[in-house]
Write an enzyme that holds these catalytic residues in place. Structure first.
Site, PDB file in Angstrom:
ATOM      1  N   GLY A  65      -2.834 137.913 -22.074  1.00  0.00           N
ATOM      2  CA  GLY A  65      -3.626 139.114 -21.828  1.00  0.00           C
ATOM      3  C   GLY A  65      -3.579 140.045 -23.022  1.00  0.00           C
ATOM      4  O   GLY A  65      -2.690 139.940 -23.866  1.00  0.00           O
ATOM      5  N   CYS A  92       2.334 133.462 -23.018  1.00  0.00           N
ATOM      6  CA  CYS A  92       2.108 134.618 -23.888  1.00  0.00           C
ATOM      7  C   CYS A  92       2.388 135.936 -23.147  1.00  0.00           C
ATOM      8  O   CYS A  92       3.539 136.229 -22.884  1.00  0.00           O
ATOM      9  CB  CYS A  92       0.703 134.564 -24.474  1.00  0.00           C
ATOM     10  SG  CYS A  92       0.620 135.460 -26.033  1.00  0.00           S
ATOM     11  N   TYR A  93       1.369 136.698 -22.770  1.00  0.00           N
ATOM     12  CA  TYR A  93       1.636 137.920 -22.006  1.00  0.00           C
ATOM     13  C   TYR A  93       2.481 137.586 -20.775  1.00  0.00           C
ATOM     14  O   TYR A  93       3.397 138.326 -20.409  1.00  0.00           O
ATOM     15  CB  TYR A  93       0.325 138.588 -21.573  1.00  0.00           C
ATOM     16  CG  TYR A  93       0.519 139.919 -20.866  1.00  0.00           C
ATOM     17  CD1 TYR A  93       0.465 141.117 -21.568  1.00  0.00           C
ATOM     18  CD2 TYR A  93       0.778 139.977 -19.492  1.00  0.00           C
ATOM     19  CE1 TYR A  93       0.663 142.331 -20.928  1.00  0.00           C
ATOM     20  CE2 TYR A  93       0.976 141.184 -18.845  1.00  0.00           C
ATOM     21  CZ  TYR A  93       0.911 142.366 -19.562  1.00  0.00           C
ATOM     22  OH  TYR A  93       1.110 143.564 -18.930  1.00  0.00           O
ATOM     23  N   HIS A 184      -0.207 129.072 -26.689  1.00  0.00           N
ATOM     24  CA  HIS A 184      -1.200 128.762 -25.643  1.00  0.00           C
ATOM     25  C   HIS A 184      -1.389 127.252 -25.485  1.00  0.00           C
ATOM     26  O   HIS A 184      -2.073 126.628 -26.293  1.00  0.00           O
ATOM     27  CB  HIS A 184      -2.545 129.400 -25.998  1.00  0.00           C
ATOM     28  CG  HIS A 184      -2.521 130.890 -25.884  1.00  0.00           C
ATOM     29  ND1 HIS A 184      -2.901 131.553 -24.742  1.00  0.00           N
ATOM     30  CD2 HIS A 184      -2.123 131.851 -26.750  1.00  0.00           C
ATOM     31  CE1 HIS A 184      -2.759 132.853 -24.911  1.00  0.00           C
ATOM     32  NE2 HIS A 184      -2.281 133.062 -26.133  1.00  0.00           N
ATOM     33  N   GLU A 186      -3.197 125.822 -23.328  1.00  0.00           N
ATOM     34  CA  GLU A 186      -4.521 125.530 -22.754  1.00  0.00           C
ATOM     35  C   GLU A 186      -5.612 125.351 -23.796  1.00  0.00           C
ATOM     36  O   GLU A 186      -6.685 124.834 -23.494  1.00  0.00           O
ATOM     37  CB  GLU A 186      -4.917 126.632 -21.751  1.00  0.00           C
ATOM     38  CG  GLU A 186      -5.215 128.015 -22.339  1.00  0.00           C
ATOM     39  CD  GLU A 186      -3.985 128.894 -22.580  1.00  0.00           C
ATOM     40  OE1 GLU A 186      -2.865 128.337 -22.720  1.00  0.00           O
ATOM     41  OE2 GLU A 186      -4.140 130.122 -22.657  1.00  0.00           O
ATOM     42  N   ASP A 243     -28.043 123.113 -11.151  1.00  0.00           N
ATOM     43  CA  ASP A 243     -27.208 123.708 -10.102  1.00  0.00           C
ATOM     44  C   ASP A 243     -27.899 123.677  -8.747  1.00  0.00           C
ATOM     45  O   ASP A 243     -27.326 123.231  -7.750  1.00  0.00           O
ATOM     46  CB  ASP A 243     -26.846 125.161 -10.449  1.00  0.00           C
ATOM     47  CG  ASP A 243     -26.315 125.281 -11.858  1.00  0.00           C
ATOM     48  OD1 ASP A 243     -25.809 124.264 -12.380  1.00  0.00           O
ATOM     49  OD2 ASP A 243     -26.414 126.372 -12.444  1.00  0.00           O
ATOM     50  N   LYS A 398     -19.652 123.835 -14.791  1.00  0.00           N
ATOM     51  CA  LYS A 398     -20.920 123.127 -14.975  1.00  0.00           C
ATOM     52  C   LYS A 398     -20.749 121.598 -15.076  1.00  0.00           C
ATOM     53  O   LYS A 398     -21.480 120.846 -14.448  1.00  0.00           O
ATOM     54  CB  LYS A 398     -21.626 123.638 -16.232  1.00  0.00           C
ATOM     55  CG  LYS A 398     -23.040 123.115 -16.407  1.00  0.00           C
ATOM     56  CD  LYS A 398     -24.020 124.042 -15.771  1.00  0.00           C
ATOM     57  CE  LYS A 398     -25.450 123.617 -15.916  1.00  0.00           C
ATOM     58  NZ  LYS A 398     -26.343 124.596 -15.301  1.00  0.00           N
TER      59      LYS A 398
HETATM   60  N1  LIG Z   1     -38.616 129.084  -9.902  1.00  0.00           N
HETATM   61  C1  LIG Z   1     -37.638 129.184  -9.029  1.00  0.00           C
HETATM   62  N2  LIG Z   1     -37.850 128.913  -7.726  1.00  0.00           N
HETATM   63  C2  LIG Z   1     -36.870 129.011  -6.825  1.00  0.00           C
HETATM   64  N3  LIG Z   1     -35.631 129.382  -7.115  1.00  0.00           N
HETATM   65  C3  LIG Z   1     -35.347 129.663  -8.391  1.00  0.00           C
HETATM   66  C4  LIG Z   1     -36.320 129.567  -9.407  1.00  0.00           C
HETATM   67  N4  LIG Z   1     -35.726 129.899 -10.584  1.00  0.00           N
HETATM   68  C5  LIG Z   1     -34.450 130.170 -10.295  1.00  0.00           C
HETATM   69  N5  LIG Z   1     -34.201 130.047  -8.985  1.00  0.00           N
HETATM   70  C6  LIG Z   1     -32.950 130.305  -8.271  1.00  0.00           C
HETATM   71  O1  LIG Z   1     -32.090 131.071  -9.115  1.00  0.00           O
HETATM   72  C7  LIG Z   1     -30.852 130.391  -9.288  1.00  0.00           C
HETATM   73  C8  LIG Z   1     -30.262 130.676 -10.655  1.00  0.00           C
HETATM   74  O2  LIG Z   1     -30.948 129.976 -11.674  1.00  0.00           O
HETATM   75  P1  LIG Z   1     -30.137 129.142 -12.751  1.00  0.00           P
HETATM   76  O3  LIG Z   1     -31.089 128.813 -13.851  1.00  0.00           O
HETATM   77  O4  LIG Z   1     -28.873 129.849 -13.070  1.00  0.00           O
HETATM   78  O5  LIG Z   1     -29.679 127.814 -11.964  1.00  0.00           O
HETATM   79  P2  LIG Z   1     -30.453 126.429 -11.823  1.00  0.00           P
HETATM   80  O6  LIG Z   1     -31.864 126.626 -12.212  1.00  0.00           O
HETATM   81  O7  LIG Z   1     -30.216 125.881 -10.463  1.00  0.00           O
HETATM   82  O8  LIG Z   1     -29.696 125.474 -12.796  1.00  0.00           O
HETATM   83  P3  LIG Z   1     -29.742 125.451 -14.389  1.00  0.00           P
HETATM   84  O9  LIG Z   1     -28.607 126.373 -14.816  1.00  0.00           O
HETATM   85  O10 LIG Z   1     -29.484 124.040 -14.732  1.00  0.00           O
HETATM   86  O11 LIG Z   1     -31.067 125.955 -14.835  1.00  0.00           O
HETATM   87  C9  LIG Z   1     -31.196 128.927  -9.034  1.00  0.00           C
HETATM   88  O12 LIG Z   1     -30.045 128.179  -8.655  1.00  0.00           O
HETATM   89  C10 LIG Z   1     -32.212 129.019  -7.932  1.00  0.00           C
HETATM   90  O13 LIG Z   1     -31.552 129.199  -6.704  1.00  0.00           O
HETATM   91  N1  LIG Z   2      -2.320 136.388 -26.065  1.00  0.00           N
HETATM   92  C1  LIG Z   2      -1.523 137.216 -25.415  1.00  0.00           C
HETATM   93  O1  LIG Z   2      -1.234 137.040 -24.234  1.00  0.00           O
HETATM   94  C2  LIG Z   2      -1.060 138.434 -26.159  1.00  0.00           C
HETATM   95  C3  LIG Z   2       0.008 139.194 -25.435  1.00  0.00           C
HETATM   96  C4  LIG Z   2       0.302 140.554 -26.079  1.00  0.00           C
HETATM   97  N2  LIG Z   2      -0.822 141.414 -25.924  1.00  0.00           N
HETATM   98  C5  LIG Z   2       0.656 140.349 -27.555  1.00  0.00           C
HETATM   99  O2  LIG Z   2      -0.105 140.717 -28.430  1.00  0.00           O
HETATM  100  O3  LIG Z   2       1.687 139.832 -27.828  1.00  0.00           O
END
Ligand SMILES: Nc1ncnc2c1ncn2[C@@H]1O[C@H](COP(=O)(O)OP(=O)(O)OP(=O)(O)O)[C@@H](O)[C@H]1O
Ligand SMILES: NC(=O)CC[C@H](N)C(=O)O
Ligand SMILES: O=c1[nH]c(=O)c2[nH+]cn([C@@H]3O[C@H](COP(=O)(O)O)[C@@H](O)[C@H]3O)c2[nH]1
Ligand SMILES: [Mg+2]
Length: 542
Positions: A65, A92-93, A184, A186, A243, A398
């Site tokens: 953090g 870390c933090y 870290h 991760e 999605d 994703k």
């Molecule tokens: N033309 C549309 N018709 C109906 N729903 C839509 C339309 N465009 C967007 N949405 C809604 O808005 C949401 C958010 O859009 P977003 O682009 O983040 O996701 P996605 O289109 O499902 O996937 P991707 O991120 O792959 O484009 C969608 O999941 C859908 O529910």
């Molecule tokens: N990456 C971190 O978690 C940093 C911790 C703390 N802020 C530091 O600078 O040491």
């Protein structure tokens, strides 16, 4: 949510490592890395009280953090976690927090800040504390990012690894399962960081590595059925994007034709998109999709709007109007039939990064674009019509959604589609949106994407599109002076869409794309390629 539905949340079914977020940029990566090891993990803000947690984690990780533990107002962990009897890892933090709890004088500002690589040497202590570095006894490249450091070893702790700069690069409690890392594990720059996390989660916490998509599908279908009940009807906004398509397929599997998918033609979709999405969803996935043609409503309303945020607001608001009208039509059509009933649920394709964004402990963070705020679209719908939200993807990243899509038998091309924003081409026609300008952007985009596909580059690119600049340029075409439009091409490499780099096309390829666009798209006389990374740019141009 009914009690039965609550009982089968993933953290109840899988051994779960809880990551408490102190605001590091890397916290979500801890969760990711664990899931890559098939260990389920969830992230909650560091302010989460143990008493309010409805489930018991198999282990707890305290993240990094930006604060200093000794500062006024610095966040501190609920001490109850230390009485829970599960292993704890501080990063870390998180490490500094554990040392600070033991004695406030244990942590001080370092004389030299340390960012980047360091060579770590693990030390054998001969005891159960060695388990964290099991199999990693030699030298190890790790990644540091800190300014504070431990001034001394907390009582009852051993040093289990050091670097030249950090004597206390890793420490462990002599009798309790408490481990701390200054670096870290991760981030990918820490070679073998994943092995360290595995040693903690699997070796020390004894978490089972059974988090798989196949299991998730079964569990999620059961959860949706319990939630919706025998007669509930669900409405879903489906764009044809990854999605919403994956979420829709899952609903279809769970409740069949009590799920109603609606695609809104907002007049700013890509070339032939609505027809193609309808065909694919109906024929390939068996989902009954209604296409609501509202293109005139959207295009008329967009007239005169040039500000990107106002475009988003107008489009978001109009989406809701159209959905409300569609929901009513579906109910009316089913009246007096065996399928009669109220639509009481609304499907949303919220992903885990959206959830993280809204729960992460960062303090007030600046809104860059309104779409980054969860739940913008259906708020009035859910409140107005009393619809309950179903978000089957809210625990997934994703690439996990793509995995889930494959698991559900969705074709490769659909699962790998580049994201396409809800406001569509309206935010790719910079400045005022007119039907003519949308058409130019649409045709240019189609040429660019087709050529990317033909060159076999589509899956190597995170997202690509063509946009239209608001200014014009002079050109000479067929010996005549023209004063016409400029197309901007954008293609990026990215894994999380939070940062990106421009895709390194070969020069010749871009020349060919440019030639075709200028030749085939009436009204365009120039093509430019956007080389900006994110930050400082964003992926979309508006
Ligand atoms: N033309 C549309 N018709 C109906 N729903 C839509 C339309 N465009 C967007 N949405 C809604 O808005 C949401 C958010 O859009 P977003 O682009 O983040 O996701 P996605 O289109 O499902 O996937 P991707 O991120 O792959 O484009 C969608 O999941 C859908 O529910
Ligand atoms: N990456 C971190 O978690 C940093 C911790 C703390 N802020 C530091 O600078 O040491
Ligand atoms: O549904 C959406 N509504 C929007 O208003 C919106 N704006 C950007 N995006 C998508 O989000 C990702 C990151 O984009 P930015 O770097 O431009 O913020 C990229 O994938 C963008 O396409 C949107 N998606
Ligand atoms: Mg989309």
């Amino acid at each position: 949510m009914s009690a039965t539905a609550q009982e089968i949340e993933p953290h109840q079914l899988f051994d779960t490592i809880l990551t408490l977020d102190f605001g590091s940029q890397y916290t979500h990566l801890i969760t990711r890395r664990l899931r890559e090891l098939n260990v389920y993990s969830e992230m909650l803000p560091c302010t989460q009280k143990l008493a309010d947690l409805t489930w018991k984690p198999a282990g707890v990780i305290l993240s990094g953090g930006p604060y200093s533990v000794y500062e006024d107002g610095a966040p501190h962990v609920d001490p109850a976690y230390f009485e829970l009897g599960v292993p704890i890892l501080g990063i870390c933090y998180g490490m500094q927090e554990i040392a600070y709890r033991s004695n406030a004088t244990n942590v001080i500002a370092g004389t030299a800040r340390e960012y980047g690589h360091a060579d770590l040497q693990a030390k054998k202590v001969d005891g159960f504390v060695d388990r964290l570095f099991e199999g990693l006894e030699g030298n190890m490249k790790v990644w540091m990012s800190h300014g504070d450091k431990l001034a001394k070893l907390p009582e009852d702790f051993h040093v289990i690894a050091s670097t030249q700069n950090s004597e206390y690069a890793a420490i462990a409690h002599q009798t309790k399962d408490i481990y701390c890392l200054q670096f870290h594990p991760e981030v990918t720059h820490t070679i073998n960081g994943v092995q360290l996390l595995k040693n903690f989660a699997v070796g020390i916490c004894k978490a089972q590595q059974n988090w798989t998509m196949a299991k998730f599908v079964d569990q999620e279908i059961a959860r949706i059925r319990a939630l919706v009940g025998e007669t509930g009807q669900v409405l879903g906004a489906v764009s044809g994007g990854v999605d919403s398509t994956v979420a829709a397929k899952l609903m279809k599997e769970a409740i069949g034709d009590r799920f109603h998918a609606v695609l809104v033609n907002n007049g700013v979709m890509r070339l032939n998109e609505c027809e193609q999405v309808q065909k694919t969803l109906t024929e390939h996935l068996g989902i009954n999709l209604i296409v609501a043609d509202a293109s005139k409503l959207f295009l008329d309303g967009l007239k005169g709007i040039t500000d990107p945020e106002l475009k988003r607001k107008f489009i978001g608001g109009t989406f809701i109007d159209v959905f409300e009208a569609e929901a009513k039509k579906i109910e009316d059509a089913a009246a007096n039939s065996p399928k009669a009933g109220k639509i009481n649920f609304f499907l949303q394709g919220t992903l885990y990064p959206d959830v993280i964004e809204s729960i992460s402990f960062k303090g007030p963070s600046a809104t860059i674009k309104t779409h980054h705020n969860v739940g913008g679209l259906p708020k009035r719908m859910t409140e107005g019509q009393g619809l309950k939200l179903i978000e089957p993807l809210r625990e997934l990243f994703k690439d996990e959604v793509r995995d889930l899509g494959r698991q559900l038998g969705i074709a490769h091309d659909l699962v790998m589609r580049h994201p396409f924003p809800g406001p569509g081409i309206a935010i790719r026609v910079l400045g005022e949106v007119t039907p003519e300008r949308v058409e130019m952007a649409r045709k240019a985009d189609h040429i660019f994407i087709s050529m990317i596909r033909e060159a076999g580059l589509y899956d190597k690119i995170g997202q690509a599109f063509a946009a239209l600049d608001p200014s014009r340029a002079v050109g000479v075409m067929g010996d005549k002076r023209v004063y016409e439009n400029i197309v901007l091409l954008r293609a990026v490499e990215t894994t999380d869409f939070m940062t990106c780099n421009p895709f390194p096309f070969e020069h010749e390829f871009l020349v060919r794309v440019s030639t075709r666009i200028v030749n085939e798209v009436q009204g365009v006389c120039r093509v430019a390629y956007d080389y900006t990374s994110k930050p400082p740019g964003t992926i979309e141009l508006e």
